[in-house]
Design a protein around this motif. Structure first.
Motif, PDB file in Angstrom:
ATOM      1  N   UNK A  22      49.571  15.545 -26.455  1.00 53.28           N
ATOM      2  CA  UNK A  22      50.051  16.460 -27.495  1.00 53.28           C
ATOM      3  C   UNK A  22      51.567  16.405 -27.605  1.00 53.28           C
ATOM      4  N   UNK A  23      52.226  16.244 -26.459  1.00 51.84           N
ATOM      5  CA  UNK A  23      53.691  16.147 -26.493  1.00 51.84           C
ATOM      6  C   UNK A  23      54.134  14.920 -27.285  1.00 51.84           C
ATOM      7  N   UNK A  24      53.442  13.799 -27.060  1.00 49.83           N
ATOM      8  CA  UNK A  24      53.780  12.569 -27.795  1.00 49.83           C
ATOM      9  C   UNK A  24      53.569  12.777 -29.296  1.00 49.83           C
ATOM     10  N   UNK A  25      52.463  13.426 -29.652  1.00 50.71           N
ATOM     11  CA  UNK A  25      52.214  13.703 -31.073  1.00 50.71           C
ATOM     12  C   UNK A  25      53.306  14.625 -31.625  1.00 50.71           C
ATOM     13  N   UNK A  26      53.724  15.596 -30.809  1.00 49.93           N
ATOM     14  CA  UNK A  26      54.795  16.503 -31.217  1.00 49.93           C
ATOM     15  C   UNK A  26      56.102  15.758 -31.467  1.00 49.93           C
ATOM     16  N   UNK A  27      56.423  14.833 -30.580  1.00 46.71           N
ATOM     17  CA  UNK A  27      57.632  14.013 -30.751  1.00 46.71           C
ATOM     18  C   UNK A  27      57.547  13.231 -32.060  1.00 46.71           C
ATOM     19  N   UNK A 151      60.499   6.991 -31.631  1.00 46.31           N
ATOM     20  CA  UNK A 151      59.377   7.697 -30.994  1.00 46.31           C
ATOM     21  C   UNK A 151      59.101   7.098 -29.612  1.00 46.31           C
ATOM     22  N   UNK A 152      59.089   5.770 -29.516  1.00 43.00           N
ATOM     23  CA  UNK A 152      58.873   5.117 -28.218  1.00 43.00           C
ATOM     24  C   UNK A 152      59.958   5.545 -27.231  1.00 43.00           C
ATOM     25  N   UNK A 153      61.196   5.556 -27.705  1.00 42.89           N
ATOM     26  CA  UNK A 153      62.315   5.910 -26.828  1.00 42.89           C
ATOM     27  C   UNK A 153      62.151   7.336 -26.308  1.00 42.89           C
ATOM     28  N   UNK A 154      61.852   8.253 -27.221  1.00 42.31           N
ATOM     29  CA  UNK A 154      61.731   9.657 -26.807  1.00 42.31           C
ATOM     30  C   UNK A 154      60.492   9.915 -25.977  1.00 42.31           C
ATOM     31  N   UNK A 155      59.459   9.098 -26.141  1.00 48.79           N
ATOM     32  CA  UNK A 155      58.251   9.263 -25.334  1.00 48.79           C
ATOM     33  C   UNK A 155      58.382   8.557 -23.987  1.00 48.79           C
ATOM     34  N   UNK A 156      59.491   7.842 -23.798  1.00 45.81           N
ATOM     35  CA  UNK A 156      59.751   7.204 -22.506  1.00 45.81           C
ATOM     36  C   UNK A 156      58.887   5.997 -22.218  1.00 45.81           C
ATOM     37  N   UNK A 157      58.517   5.227 -23.264  1.00 47.26           N
ATOM     38  CA  UNK A 157      57.636   4.084 -23.034  1.00 47.26           C
ATOM     39  C   UNK A 157      58.354   2.887 -22.409  1.00 47.26           C
ATOM     40  N   UNK A 270      55.483  -4.118 -31.813  1.00 47.47           N
ATOM     41  CA  UNK A 270      56.227  -3.818 -30.580  1.00 47.47           C
ATOM     42  C   UNK A 270      55.309  -4.106 -29.396  1.00 47.47           C
ATOM     43  N   UNK A 271      55.838  -4.859 -28.424  1.00 53.59           N
ATOM     44  CA  UNK A 271      55.078  -5.138 -27.207  1.00 53.59           C
ATOM     45  C   UNK A 271      55.823  -4.600 -26.011  1.00 53.59           C
ATOM     46  N   UNK A 272      55.085  -3.909 -25.133  1.00 52.93           N
ATOM     47  CA  UNK A 272      55.726  -3.341 -23.954  1.00 52.93           C
ATOM     48  C   UNK A 272      55.751  -4.353 -22.825  1.00 52.93           C
ATOM     49  N   UNK A 273      56.856  -4.371 -22.106  1.00 57.23           N
ATOM     50  CA  UNK A 273      56.945  -5.231 -20.917  1.00 57.23           C
ATOM     51  C   UNK A 273      56.193  -4.610 -19.745  1.00 57.23           C
ATOM     52  N   UNK A 274      55.797  -3.361 -19.890  1.00 56.43           N
ATOM     53  CA  UNK A 274      55.139  -2.666 -18.782  1.00 56.43           C
ATOM     54  C   UNK A 274      53.623  -2.756 -18.825  1.00 56.43           C
ATOM     55  N   UNK A 275      53.069  -3.289 -19.925  1.00 51.68           N
ATOM     56  CA  UNK A 275      51.611  -3.360 -20.042  1.00 51.68           C
ATOM     57  C   UNK A 275      51.152  -4.779 -19.759  1.00 51.68           C
ATOM     58  N   UNK A 276      49.888  -4.936 -19.416  1.00 51.99           N
ATOM     59  CA  UNK A 276      49.337  -6.254 -19.116  1.00 51.99           C
ATOM     60  C   UNK A 276      48.920  -6.996 -20.368  1.00 51.99           C
ATOM     61  N   UNK A 307      49.341   3.144 -30.521  1.00 53.17           N
ATOM     62  CA  UNK A 307      48.291   3.671 -29.659  1.00 53.17           C
ATOM     63  C   UNK A 307      48.838   4.645 -28.621  1.00 53.17           C
ATOM     64  N   UNK A 308      48.323   5.873 -28.651  1.00 53.40           N
ATOM     65  CA  UNK A 308      48.836   6.891 -27.726  1.00 53.40           C
ATOM     66  C   UNK A 308      48.488   6.548 -26.282  1.00 53.40           C
ATOM     67  N   UNK A 309      47.263   6.049 -26.019  1.00 51.12           N
ATOM     68  CA  UNK A 309      46.890   5.720 -24.634  1.00 51.12           C
ATOM     69  C   UNK A 309      47.863   4.704 -24.059  1.00 51.12           C
ATOM     70  N   UNK A 310      48.182   3.687 -24.859  1.00 50.38           N
ATOM     71  CA  UNK A 310      49.099   2.652 -24.356  1.00 50.38           C
ATOM     72  C   UNK A 310      50.508   3.186 -24.199  1.00 50.38           C
ATOM     73  N   UNK A 311      50.920   4.070 -25.109  1.00 46.63           N
ATOM     74  CA  UNK A 311      52.260   4.658 -24.963  1.00 46.63           C
ATOM     75  C   UNK A 311      52.362   5.401 -23.641  1.00 46.63           C
ATOM     76  N   UNK A 312      51.308   6.150 -23.298  1.00 50.48           N
ATOM     77  CA  UNK A 312      51.368   6.928 -22.052  1.00 50.48           C
ATOM     78  C   UNK A 312      51.225   6.031 -20.830  1.00 50.48           C
ATOM     79  N   UNK A 313      50.435   4.958 -20.941  1.00 48.01           N
ATOM     80  CA  UNK A 313      50.361   3.993 -19.841  1.00 48.01           C
ATOM     81  C   UNK A 313      51.742   3.399 -19.579  1.00 48.01           C
ATOM     82  N   UNK A 314      52.438   3.037 -20.665  1.00 46.25           N
ATOM     83  CA  UNK A 314      53.761   2.428 -20.521  1.00 46.25           C
ATOM     84  C   UNK A 314      54.779   3.444 -19.999  1.00 46.25           C
ATOM     85  N   UNK A 315      54.631   4.693 -20.415  1.00 48.53           N
ATOM     86  CA  UNK A 315      55.604   5.716 -20.004  1.00 48.53           C
ATOM     87  C   UNK A 315      55.423   6.093 -18.536  1.00 48.53           C
TER      88      UNK A 315
END
Ligand code: AMP
Length: 413
Positions: A22-27, A151-157, A270-276, A307-315
């Motif tokens: 919900x916080x990510x959606x709020x951001x 949004x990615x920056x503020x969500x800490x991904x 956008x591709x995260x360096x933190x995800x597989x 994708x919210x799940x991936x954003x939170x995995x990366x964060x």
């Protein structure tokens, strides 16, 4: 009895993850809202035909991944695999082309794809989605990319690689597809079976192939980005200029292919360096032909989904803010009604308050106050004490009315 479990590829979102979502959606709502994007919702299921026409018959999504079912009247319905088609359907249905353009909207909710589940890939997942419909201005493409990065920056991904390309207009693309198909036909025996089977339907998919032989062929393939018409090239150049002046880093990757057919001109991911293996955090592009394809007036549009799940995995643990809490402890049995009333009052004053509701001993209650991260504990016994959990200081309140002030002193607020 058989153990009941959540269906394959789905997630139960437990606390505290559900709050972080919900916080990510709020951001997202705040960042997008400042740029004029308004929330909008469409149904979770639609006529199957919408996705067949909108997403494209030859895409993996439509061919393999849709959750399609018949309703009791025999209509074919599909759980939405993506957001844009439904939003464009609604734009047409409600005559939104008569509103001031562009219509800027965003939404968040569940999407469904029958894919093989793995880390970061689910059959029900949650997307945030943003669209600007009704203008082909390149500043919208750049704006949407920059908003997503914010949004990615503020969500800490964490760091994400941005890839960008242009697919031109349908005409350029048709000519190019002919050229590419001829090129692939000439080297057909070097391609994977899968690519060969769908060569006429969607030769662009060959750029996506994992197959080594196909990849070797594709390194020599003609590129659409070298065939763009002058106005498409100028549009793409303007998008890049605006991104450059905003100081965002990106790579132009002419092999960027997205899994949906409706894109024209700008595409990005956008591709995260933190995800597989499932590294895509979010992506999108322009779809200047989609509204017309769905039966509306010719209307350009651009958008993305993340994708919210991936954003939170990366964060990881970076996301989420600590919410200050107060615990109201009951030191004698007849204080529990007072505790109930005090908790109610403190909540109305804007604090987040829990009281004892499980019959714990005093020791157990103080442990619980620690566990929930309370900064202050109110102890209701023969007197009313307010304990600052950081310093351990304890002060007496003369009445319930005084408690709020003492609690606020303990937070320093
Ligand atoms: P797409 O429309 O395929 O580009 O998807 C947009 C974003 O949604 C991706 O970048 C992912 O973050 C997320 N996403 C797509 N498919 C899935 C899935 N099966 N499971 C989890 N997230 C997904």
């Amino acid at each position: 009895v058989k153990k009941l479990q959540a269906p394959r590829g789905t997630l139960d979102v437990l606390p505290p993850d559900a709050r972080r979502r919900l916080e990510v959606v709020g951001i997202a709502g705040e960042v997008l809202g400042r740029a004029g994007y308004e929330p909008m919702e469409t149904p979770v299921f639609e006529d199957t035909e919408l996705f067949a026409r909108g997403v494209g018959e030859s895409t993996d999504i439509v061919q393999k991944e849709m959750f399609t079912f018949e309703d009791k009247a025999g209509r074919s319905l599909t759980l939405r695999p993506e957001a844009t088609a439904g939003i464009c359907r609604a734009y047409i249905e409600h005559g939104m082309h008569k509103l001031p353009q562009p219509v800027k909207v965003w939404s968040a909710g569940p999407f469904f794809r029958h894919e093989a589940p793995q880390a970061g890939r689910f059959r029900q997942f949650t997307q945030i989605d943003a669209e600007a419909i009704g203008s082909d201005d390149p500043s919208l493409d750049a704006e949407l990319i920059l908003l997503l990065a914010e949004i990615f920056e503020r969500a800490g991904t964490g760091p994400a690689r941005l890839r960008l390309s242009s697919l031109g207009t349908p005409e350029t693309r048709a000519d190019y597809l002919d050229e590419l198909t001829r090129f692939l036909r000439a080297r057909e025996d070097e391609l994977s079976d899968d690519v060969r089977a769908r060569l006429d339907q969607n030769p662009l998919r060959a750029f996506d192939a994992d197959h080594a032989g196909t990849q070797a062929v594709m390194r020599e393939a003609p590129l659409l980005i070298d065939r763009l018409a002058a106005d498409d090239e100028a549009h793409f150049a303007e998008v890049r200029t605006l991104l450059d002046s905003a100081g965002i880093e990106y790579e132009v990757d002419p092999t960027l292919v997205r899994g949906l057919d409706y894109y024209t001109r700008t595409v990005f991911e956008f591709e995260s360096e933190r995800l597989g293996a499932q590294a895509a955090l979010g992506g999108g592009g322009r779809y200047d032909g989609l509204v017309e394809e769905l039966g509306g007036p010719p209307t350009p549009g651009v958008g993305w989904a993340a994708g919210i799940e991936r954003m939170l995995l990366a964060a990881g643990d970076e996301a989420g803010e600590a919410i200050p809490r107060v615990f109201v402890a009951i030191a004698k049995p007849d204080a529990s009604r007072t505790g109930f009333e005090l908790a109610r009052r403190l909540r109305r004053a804007g604090l987040r308050v829990e009281t004892e509701q499980a019959g714990r001993s005093m020791k157990g209650q103080l442990k619980q106050a620690d566990r929930i991260g309370a900064f202050a504990t109110v102890i209701l016994g023969d007197s009313i004490e307010v304990k600052d959990m950081q310093t351990g200081d304890q002060r007496e309140a003369a009445s319930l009315d005084e408690v709020l002030g003492l609690v606020q002193e303990a937070t320093g607020s």
